[in-house]
Design an enzyme around this catalytic site. Structure first.
Site, PDB file in Angstrom:
ATOM      1  N   THR A  40       0.771  -1.198  -0.117  1.00 45.28           N
ATOM      2  CA  THR A  40      -0.094   0.580   0.118  1.00 45.28           C
ATOM      3  C   THR A  40       0.957   1.286  -0.340  1.00 45.28           C
ATOM      4  O   THR A  40       2.084   0.833   0.269  1.00 45.28           O
ATOM      5  CB  THR A  40      -0.812   0.261   1.500  1.00 45.28           C
ATOM      6  OG1 THR A  40       0.349   0.096   2.340  1.00 45.28           O
ATOM      7  CG2 THR A  40      -1.718  -1.276   1.531  1.00 45.28           C
ATOM      8  N   ALA A  86       0.903  -7.029   9.285  1.00 42.97           N
ATOM      9  CA  ALA A  86      -0.081  -5.930   8.331  1.00 42.97           C
ATOM     10  C   ALA A  86      -1.118  -5.624   7.921  1.00 42.97           C
ATOM     11  O   ALA A  86      -2.182  -6.023   8.479  1.00 42.97           O
ATOM     12  CB  ALA A  86      -0.489  -6.871   6.589  1.00 42.97           C
ATOM     13  N   THR A 138      -1.691  -2.899  19.102  1.00 38.87           N
ATOM     14  CA  THR A 138      -1.234  -1.722  19.991  1.00 38.87           C
ATOM     15  C   THR A 138      -2.457  -1.271  21.222  1.00 38.87           C
ATOM     16  O   THR A 138      -2.872  -2.134  21.712  1.00 38.87           O
ATOM     17  CB  THR A 138      -2.029  -0.499  18.978  1.00 38.87           C
ATOM     18  OG1 THR A 138      -1.866   0.607  19.190  1.00 38.87           O
ATOM     19  CG2 THR A 138      -3.333  -1.085  18.224  1.00 38.87           C
ATOM     20  N   GLU A 140      -3.706   1.251  21.558  1.00 41.64           N
ATOM     21  CA  GLU A 140      -4.619   2.355  20.984  1.00 41.64           C
ATOM     22  C   GLU A 140      -6.231   1.362  21.872  1.00 41.64           C
ATOM     23  O   GLU A 140      -7.220   1.906  22.143  1.00 41.64           O
ATOM     24  CB  GLU A 140      -4.578   2.819  19.863  1.00 41.64           C
ATOM     25  CG  GLU A 140      -3.602   3.384  19.441  1.00 41.64           C
ATOM     26  CD  GLU A 140      -3.568   4.900  18.657  1.00 41.64           C
ATOM     27  OE1 GLU A 140      -4.966   4.888  18.323  1.00 41.64           O
ATOM     28  OE2 GLU A 140      -2.791   5.578  18.618  1.00 41.64           O
ATOM     29  N   ARG A 228       2.184  10.554  25.086  1.00 41.43           N
ATOM     30  CA  ARG A 228       2.287   8.891  23.880  1.00 41.43           C
ATOM     31  C   ARG A 228       3.629   8.127  24.991  1.00 41.43           C
ATOM     32  O   ARG A 228       4.612   8.919  25.344  1.00 41.43           O
ATOM     33  CB  ARG A 228       2.986   9.290  22.368  1.00 41.43           C
ATOM     34  CG  ARG A 228       1.441   9.510  21.660  1.00 41.43           C
ATOM     35  CD  ARG A 228       0.531   8.659  22.256  1.00 41.43           C
ATOM     36  NE  ARG A 228      -1.252   9.124  20.806  1.00 41.43           N
ATOM     37  CZ  ARG A 228      -1.535   9.840  21.696  1.00 41.43           C
ATOM     38  NH1 ARG A 228      -1.976  10.269  22.888  1.00 41.43           N
ATOM     39  NH2 ARG A 228      -2.805  10.021  20.915  1.00 41.43           N
ATOM     40  N   HIS A 299      -9.289  12.849  19.558  1.00 45.01           N
ATOM     41  CA  HIS A 299      -8.133  12.801  20.483  1.00 45.01           C
ATOM     42  C   HIS A 299      -7.799  12.089  21.597  1.00 45.01           C
ATOM     43  O   HIS A 299      -7.826  12.195  22.924  1.00 45.01           O
ATOM     44  CB  HIS A 299      -6.767  13.911  20.148  1.00 45.01           C
ATOM     45  CG  HIS A 299      -5.787  13.915  19.844  1.00 45.01           C
ATOM     46  ND1 HIS A 299      -4.658  15.051  19.776  1.00 45.01           N
ATOM     47  CD2 HIS A 299      -4.582  12.755  20.044  1.00 45.01           C
ATOM     48  CE1 HIS A 299      -3.988  14.647  19.567  1.00 45.01           C
ATOM     49  NE2 HIS A 299      -3.893  13.219  20.163  1.00 45.01           N
TER      50      HIS A 299
HETATM   51  P1  NAD Z   1       2.783   0.848   8.546  1.00 42.50           P
HETATM   52  O1  NAD Z   1       1.920   1.608   8.105  1.00 42.50           O
HETATM   53  O2  NAD Z   1       4.095   1.137   8.521  1.00 42.50           O
HETATM   54  O3  NAD Z   1       3.387  -0.749   7.394  1.00 42.50           O
HETATM   55  C1  NAD Z   1       2.399  -1.607   7.275  1.00 42.50           C
HETATM   56  C2  NAD Z   1       1.940  -2.480   6.392  1.00 42.50           C
HETATM   57  O4  NAD Z   1       1.345  -3.389   5.828  1.00 42.50           O
HETATM   58  C3  NAD Z   1       3.014  -1.566   4.628  1.00 42.50           C
HETATM   59  O5  NAD Z   1       3.414  -2.197   4.722  1.00 42.50           O
HETATM   60  C4  NAD Z   1       1.245  -2.193   4.382  1.00 42.50           C
HETATM   61  O6  NAD Z   1       1.718  -1.984   2.816  1.00 42.50           O
HETATM   62  C5  NAD Z   1       1.034  -3.467   4.667  1.00 42.50           C
HETATM   63  N1  NAD Z   1      -0.104  -3.569   4.068  1.00 42.50           N
HETATM   64  C6  NAD Z   1      -1.323  -3.106   4.838  1.00 42.50           C
HETATM   65  N2  NAD Z   1      -2.789  -4.149   4.100  1.00 42.50           N
HETATM   66  C7  NAD Z   1      -1.807  -4.605   3.897  1.00 42.50           C
HETATM   67  C8  NAD Z   1      -2.706  -6.190   3.716  1.00 42.50           C
HETATM   68  N3  NAD Z   1      -4.191  -6.051   3.651  1.00 42.50           N
HETATM   69  N4  NAD Z   1      -2.226  -7.312   3.323  1.00 42.50           N
HETATM   70  C9  NAD Z   1      -0.740  -7.253   3.220  1.00 42.50           C
HETATM   71  N5  NAD Z   1      -0.540  -6.422   3.915  1.00 42.50           N
HETATM   72  C10 NAD Z   1      -1.094  -5.219   3.880  1.00 42.50           C
HETATM   73  O7  NAD Z   1       2.527   0.164   9.901  1.00 42.50           O
HETATM   74  P2  NAD Z   1       3.588  -0.445  11.138  1.00 42.50           P
HETATM   75  O8  NAD Z   1       4.102   0.897  11.942  1.00 42.50           O
HETATM   76  O9  NAD Z   1       4.577  -1.148  10.775  1.00 42.50           O
HETATM   77  O10 NAD Z   1       2.438  -1.096  11.905  1.00 42.50           O
HETATM   78  C11 NAD Z   1       3.015  -2.741  11.610  1.00 42.50           C
HETATM   79  C12 NAD Z   1       2.019  -3.002  12.987  1.00 42.50           C
HETATM   80  O11 NAD Z   1       2.726  -2.895  13.976  1.00 42.50           O
HETATM   81  C13 NAD Z   1       0.274  -2.895  12.573  1.00 42.50           C
HETATM   82  O12 NAD Z   1      -0.338  -3.952  13.016  1.00 42.50           O
HETATM   83  C14 NAD Z   1       0.088  -1.946  13.470  1.00 42.50           C
HETATM   84  O13 NAD Z   1      -0.889  -1.737  14.062  1.00 42.50           O
HETATM   85  C15 NAD Z   1       0.987  -2.343  14.712  1.00 42.50           C
HETATM   86  N6  NAD Z   1       1.591  -1.090  15.283  1.00 42.50           N
HETATM   87  C16 NAD Z   1       2.138  -0.500  15.905  1.00 42.50           C
HETATM   88  C17 NAD Z   1       2.685   0.862  16.620  1.00 42.50           C
HETATM   89  C18 NAD Z   1       3.182   1.592  15.669  1.00 42.50           C
HETATM   90  O14 NAD Z   1       3.615   2.681  16.348  1.00 42.50           O
HETATM   91  N7  NAD Z   1       3.866   2.353  14.727  1.00 42.50           N
HETATM   92  C19 NAD Z   1       2.309   0.781  17.749  1.00 42.50           C
HETATM   93  C20 NAD Z   1       1.974  -0.752  18.399  1.00 42.50           C
HETATM   94  C21 NAD Z   1       1.661  -1.950  16.812  1.00 42.50           C
HETATM   95  O1  DAU Z   2       0.173   3.906  20.108  1.00 41.86           O
HETATM   96  C1  DAU Z   2       0.410   2.821  19.149  1.00 41.86           C
HETATM   97  C2  DAU Z   2       0.045   3.693  17.990  1.00 41.86           C
HETATM   98  O2  DAU Z   2       0.799   4.951  17.880  1.00 41.86           O
HETATM   99  C3  DAU Z   2      -0.060   3.108  16.624  1.00 41.86           C
HETATM  100  O3  DAU Z   2      -1.175   1.393  17.128  1.00 41.86           O
HETATM  101  C4  DAU Z   2      -0.223   3.793  15.020  1.00 41.86           C
HETATM  102  O4  DAU Z   2      -0.512   2.497  14.386  1.00 41.86           O
HETATM  103  C5  DAU Z   2       0.709   4.699  15.332  1.00 41.86           C
HETATM  104  O5  DAU Z   2      -0.028   5.583  13.761  1.00 41.86           O
HETATM  105  C6  DAU Z   2       0.658   5.139  16.311  1.00 41.86           C
HETATM  106  O6  DAU Z   2      -0.422   6.485  16.511  1.00 41.86           O
HETATM  107  P1  DAU Z   2      -0.749   7.764  16.882  1.00 41.86           P
HETATM  108  O7  DAU Z   2      -2.228   9.024  16.691  1.00 41.86           O
HETATM  109  O8  DAU Z   2       0.191   8.605  18.226  1.00 41.86           O
HETATM  110  O9  DAU Z   2       0.900   8.066  16.477  1.00 41.86           O
HETATM  111  P2  DAU Z   2       0.632   9.838  15.342  1.00 41.86           P
HETATM  112  O10 DAU Z   2       2.017   9.741  14.763  1.00 41.86           O
HETATM  113  O11 DAU Z   2      -0.613   9.673  14.377  1.00 41.86           O
HETATM  114  O12 DAU Z   2      -0.213  10.528  16.672  1.00 41.86           O
HETATM  115  C7  DAU Z   2       1.495  10.756  17.304  1.00 41.86           C
HETATM  116  C8  DAU Z   2       0.893  11.840  18.348  1.00 41.86           C
HETATM  117  O13 DAU Z   2       1.708  13.081  17.531  1.00 41.86           O
HETATM  118  C9  DAU Z   2      -0.848  11.681  18.713  1.00 41.86           C
HETATM  119  O14 DAU Z   2      -1.544  12.541  20.010  1.00 41.86           O
HETATM  120  C10 DAU Z   2      -1.530  12.782  17.166  1.00 41.86           C
HETATM  121  C11 DAU Z   2      -0.077  13.743  17.381  1.00 41.86           C
HETATM  122  N1  DAU Z   2       0.358  14.657  15.885  1.00 41.86           N
HETATM  123  C12 DAU Z   2       0.268  13.851  14.913  1.00 41.86           C
HETATM  124  C13 DAU Z   2       0.753  13.927  13.677  1.00 41.86           C
HETATM  125  C14 DAU Z   2       0.125  13.090  12.984  1.00 41.86           C
HETATM  126  C15 DAU Z   2       0.798  16.141  16.656  1.00 41.86           C
HETATM  127  O15 DAU Z   2       0.076  16.398  17.090  1.00 41.86           O
HETATM  128  N2  DAU Z   2       0.054  16.678  14.672  1.00 41.86           N
HETATM  129  C16 DAU Z   2       0.240  15.345  13.792  1.00 41.86           C
HETATM  130  O16 DAU Z   2       0.447  16.217  12.157  1.00 41.86           O
END
Ligand code: NAD
Ligand code: DAU
Length: 362
Positions: A40, A86, A138, A140, A228, A299
């Site tokens: 994606t 994913a 997550t 969340e 966070r 939020h």
């Molecule tokens: P990301 O958005 O960077 O990556 C997601 C990946 O999934 C992408 O490579 C995308 O192409 C792939 N994908 C999406 N839909 C798909 C499908 N239908 N089939 C196969 N592949 C698909 O996300 P991330 O931040 O690396 O998060 C990875 C996992 O960890 C997620 O499940 C997310 O909920 C979880 N997570 C993320 C965070 C965070 O802070 N980033 C924290 C806790 C948990």
């Molecule tokens: O807590 C785990 C989660 O963290 C993961 O499950 C999600 O995939 C990941 O996207 C992340 O979610 P958040 O919403 O916490 O992350 P984000 O980076 O979008 O935002 C972090 C904080 O910053 C949140 O309080 C919103 C704020 N923010 C975010 C953006 C993009 C801003 O103030 N300005 C912005 O432009």
């Protein structure tokens, strides 16, 4: 690594956490790895770098909701463990377009579970015993904390507030049900906010770094006092591998960094590091680009994780303190301008225009 016996199928392995995890798996152990990723907007082959051509690694472009493909991969590669990352992951996108979140996070995960269950049932007893399905979720799903509330634990009730969180909660419940009903050997992790190299620049930290470098405003939602609990991505990957190796089947593990910070504090530290590592010269400090913009709908105020169970039972501890990890991250974005250019596609620019164009400074 003791486990798994067989190939590890990593879904979402071309995304931020997934690509870091695949790199860990290839560099650490000797298990074969298959990455399944739909590519994606958030997925990128380049995230896998050298690992893409490693003889122990196979990359497959495809959807976790594709039953024929998933069944074939499990069988052909003699998969011993699935790690499901994913997902659609950006809260702001889920507020604008929730359907894609239900499709991948719920329907896609259900398909993975169904195919894994069919495959697992037919394995010989020794392979059945070793098989694991690790589902990456997550913090969340637990909703929002007040300032003085204790951190979330595995016992905290689910209270998802965004469409993203609701779709992840739906997936978590399905994982639980597949263990409870069919005995599928599942484990679930619920992690706090990750940061580090290769995070797509729609998320707070990379967005702020790149906007700062472009001389654009740094849009902080609301009053910037939302909290966070930040965890360096490498520490999350170590936690996932510990859970895969030694976690108890059917259990959930909370993962977190004990790194609670407000968004204002995080953005302030990014500006301070950029001022030192990439000074703006006569223009002064990057702090001057900070702009408070209207808040995200619904939020969540605060997330915090108590990872005591993971520490006590599996000996996991985060190794990277926030300041050190953030510095490493800022440096990575400064040193990888080609990656930055590649991910800033027309789709990305359209997203930024849609999300921030109408958000005038508060
Ligand atoms: P990301 O958005 O960077 O990556 C997601 C990946 O999934 C992408 O490579 C995308 O192409 C792939 N994908 C999406 N839909 C798909 C499908 N239908 N089939 C196969 N592949 C698909 O996300 P991330 O931040 O690396 O998060 C990875 C996992 O960890 C997620 O499940 C997310 O909920 C979880 N997570 C993320 C965070 C965070 O802070 N980033 C924290 C806790 C948990
Ligand atoms: O807590 C785990 C989660 O963290 C993961 O499950 C999600 O995939 C990941 O996207 C992340 O979610 P958040 O919403 O916490 O992350 P984000 O980076 O979008 O935002 C972090 C904080 O910053 C949140 O309080 C919103 C704020 N923010 C975010 C953006 C993009 C801003 O103030 N300005 C912005 O432009």
């Amino acid at each position: 690594m003791d486990r798994p016996a067989g190939t590890v199928l990593v879904t979402g392995g071309a995304g931020f956490i997934g690509s870091n995890l695949v790199r860990h798996l290839i560099s650490r152990g000797d298990v074969p790895v298959v990455t399944l990723d739909k590519l994606t907007y958030a997925g990128n082959r380049l995230n896998l770098g050298d690992v893409l051509d490693n003889p122990r690694h196979v990359f497959v472009e495809g959807d976790i909701a594709d039953d024929t493909l998933v069944a074939r991969l499990l069988q052909t590669h003699a998969v011993g463990a699935v790690i499901n990352l994913a997902a659609e992951t950006h809260v702001d996108r889920s507020i604008r377009s929730p359907a894609a979140f239900v499709q991948t996070n719920v329907v896609g995960t259900l398909n993975l579970l169904e195919q894994a269950h069919l495959y697992w049932q037919r394995l010989p007893p020794s392979a059945r015993e070793m098989f694991r399905f690790v589902h990456v979720s997550t913090d969340e799903v637990y909703g929002s904390l007040g300032r003085a509330d204790p951190a979330f634990t595995e016992a905290s009730p689910y209270a998802p507030n965004s469409p993203y969180a609701a779709s992840k909660a739906g997936a978590d419940y399905l994982v639980r049900a597949f263990h409870h009903t069919y005995g599928l050997p599942t484990l679930t992790t619920n992690c706090s906010n990750n940061y580090g190299p290769r995070q797509f620049p729609e998320k707070l930290i990379p967005l702020m770094i790149l906007n700062a470098l472009k001389g654009e405003r740094l849009p902080i939602y609301g009053d910037g006092q939302n909290v966070r609990d930040w965890l360096y991505v490498g520490d999350h990957c170590q936690a996932l591998l510990r859970v895969l190796e030694a976690g108890t089947i059917g259990e959930t593990y909370v993962v977190g960094g004990s790194g609670e910070l407000t968004n204002c504090e995080v953005v302030g530290m990014i500006c301070e590091m950029l001022d030192e590592m990439h000074p703006v010269g006569k223009r002064g400090s990057y702090r001057e680009q900070i702009a408070f913009v209207p808040d995200r709908a619904g939020h969540d105020r605060r997330y915090a994780m108590n990872a005591g169970k993971l520490r006590k039972e599996l000996g996991w501890m985060p190794e990277t303190n926030f300041r050190e990890g953030l510095r490493r991250t800022v440096r990575w974005y400064l040193e990888n301008p080609q990656w930055v250019r590649d991910v800033q596609t027309p789709e990305y620019r359209q997203w930024i225009a849609t999300q921030y164009g109408a958000r005038t400074s508060a």
